[in-house]
Write an enzyme that holds these catalytic residues in place. Sequence first.
Site, PDB file in Angstrom:
ATOM      1  N   HIS A   1       0.992  -1.014  -0.050  1.00 48.46           N
ATOM      2  CA  HIS A   1      -0.192   0.214   0.019  1.00 48.46           C
ATOM      3  C   HIS A   1       0.951   1.208   0.039  1.00 48.46           C
ATOM      4  CE1 HIS A   1      -2.783   3.140   1.614  1.00 48.46           C
ATOM      5  NE2 HIS A   1      -3.781   2.126   1.412  1.00 48.46           N
TER       6      HIS A   1
ATOM      7  N   ASP B   1       3.325  -3.921   8.111  1.00 45.80           N
ATOM      8  CA  ASP B   1       2.182  -3.213   7.852  1.00 45.80           C
ATOM      9  C   ASP B   1       0.673  -4.407   8.092  1.00 45.80           C
ATOM     10  OD1 ASP B   1      -0.099  -2.111   7.076  1.00 45.80           O
ATOM     11  OD2 ASP B   1       0.370  -1.702   4.966  1.00 45.80           O
TER      12      ASP B   1
ATOM     13  N   GLN C   1      -4.381  -5.031   7.269  1.00 47.82           N
ATOM     14  CA  GLN C   1      -5.345  -5.898   6.502  1.00 47.82           C
ATOM     15  C   GLN C   1      -5.086  -7.216   7.521  1.00 47.82           C
ATOM     16  OE1 GLN C   1      -7.612  -5.116   4.550  1.00 47.82           O
ATOM     17  NE2 GLN C   1      -6.852  -3.209   4.003  1.00 47.82           N
TER      18      GLN C   1
ATOM     19  N   LYS D   1     -10.433  -0.381  10.636  1.00 46.80           N
ATOM     20  CA  LYS D   1     -10.578  -1.692   9.788  1.00 46.80           C
ATOM     21  C   LYS D   1     -11.076  -2.832  10.909  1.00 46.80           C
ATOM     22  CE  LYS D   1      -7.268  -0.043   6.348  1.00 46.80           C
ATOM     23  NZ  LYS D   1      -8.139   0.141   5.255  1.00 46.80           N
TER      24      LYS D   1
ATOM     25  N   CYS E   1      -5.024   2.248  -3.773  1.00 48.41           N
ATOM     26  CA  CYS E   1      -3.493   3.039  -3.190  1.00 48.41           C
ATOM     27  C   CYS E   1      -2.111   2.107  -3.449  1.00 48.41           C
ATOM     28  CB  CYS E   1      -3.665   3.408  -1.670  1.00 48.41           C
ATOM     29  SG  CYS E   1      -5.007   4.614  -1.314  1.00 48.41           S
TER      30      CYS E   1
END
Length: 408
Positions: free
Chosen positions: A121, A198, A201, A224, A362
């Site tokens: 991303h 990261d 997700q 999220k 993104c």
Amino acid sequence: MNIEAVREHFPILHQEINGHPLVYLDSAASSQKPRSVIDAVSRYYEQDHSNVHRGVHTLGSRATDAYEGAREKVAKFLNAAAPEEIIFTRGTTTALNLVASSYARSVCKEGDEIVITPMEHHANLIPWQQAAKATGATLKYIPLQPDGTISLADVEATVTANTKVVAVTYVSNVLGGVNPIKEITSIAHRNGAVMVVDGAQSTPHKKVDVQDIDCDFYALSGHKMCGPTGIGALYGKKALLSNMEPIEFGGEMIDTVDLYESTWKDIPYRFEGGTPIIAGAVGLGAAIDFLEQIGMDEIDQHEKRLAAYAYDRLSTIDGVTIYGPKENRVGLITFNVDDIHPHDVSTVLDAEGIAIRAGHHCCQPLMRWLNVSSTARASFYLYNTEEEIDRLVDGLLKTKEFFGYAIG
């Protein structure tokens, strides 16, 4: 998991869009909020609101307890060694920028390397571009396999003794695949590099243990994972955070201030300048309570079933291309329909009450790697059902029919 009982916790799901019951398949962009989170934020504003850490009055104490209690919940949720290893941020983007600006710029120099992947991303790509430009370090990319997965042999070949930082997403927001983060971390450490994950997700969908992974930094976003917008967290190992300089300066993060010199508080407070995101932290804590009540393993298994079902059902539609691996993925399917722009697909689906995402997500470098300009994406969470995937399939067939394609 009783899916109907879970859905009852989400008031937004019980409405019609364009005359149809809402099917929300855009949780990878932002999940919906359960009543307990909405109530927790409202209760904080109605009963406990005050600034934190500064006052000795009752409301100040309540607000501080709620804020620091949320930090403890995040630490436990990630299995951090201590609450001070949790820095509250606006989200994953801010957390990754903090590491790139404070840590990477202080340790990297010309001849050093920063290693990432083409699937990142923009929030885990641009900060490293800027860190490399500022320090003279070289930005390197681990190549992707044809299905968008990462080969550990490629990681071994890309990460060298000159690598100072390896930054990789745990789960791709486009491909949906789960990357071998623990193994990549081991390779990074063997070469003397720190590992930045990261987790935007991954955190909402699977159990995360930062000590087991042994990553050095881990970033997440509350919105999220059933929490409010504008709140997230950075996990960092205490030894690293304690030697990092803050990048925002002002109230709350200082120890002493003189006319020409100042000193900083210990972690985590040196990285939380100004009035923090108190209500957001309270809401994030409530979201963690909600997710743990259901069980992260239950959520993980539910999403895997949905992803497998969606993959199989979408694969039966002529002209649909699905991106990413078939196996080892979270509840996310990114696809295109031949000769129909993803925005047009999304528009027709919206007329049927179905919310999906369309665009480059993104991830422009990944779009170029896929040889497309944009894609459609349906993402699932604990409140989605197989019947809703059936609605998606029916909507895609109507989309093809609308644009003059034979149904198949």
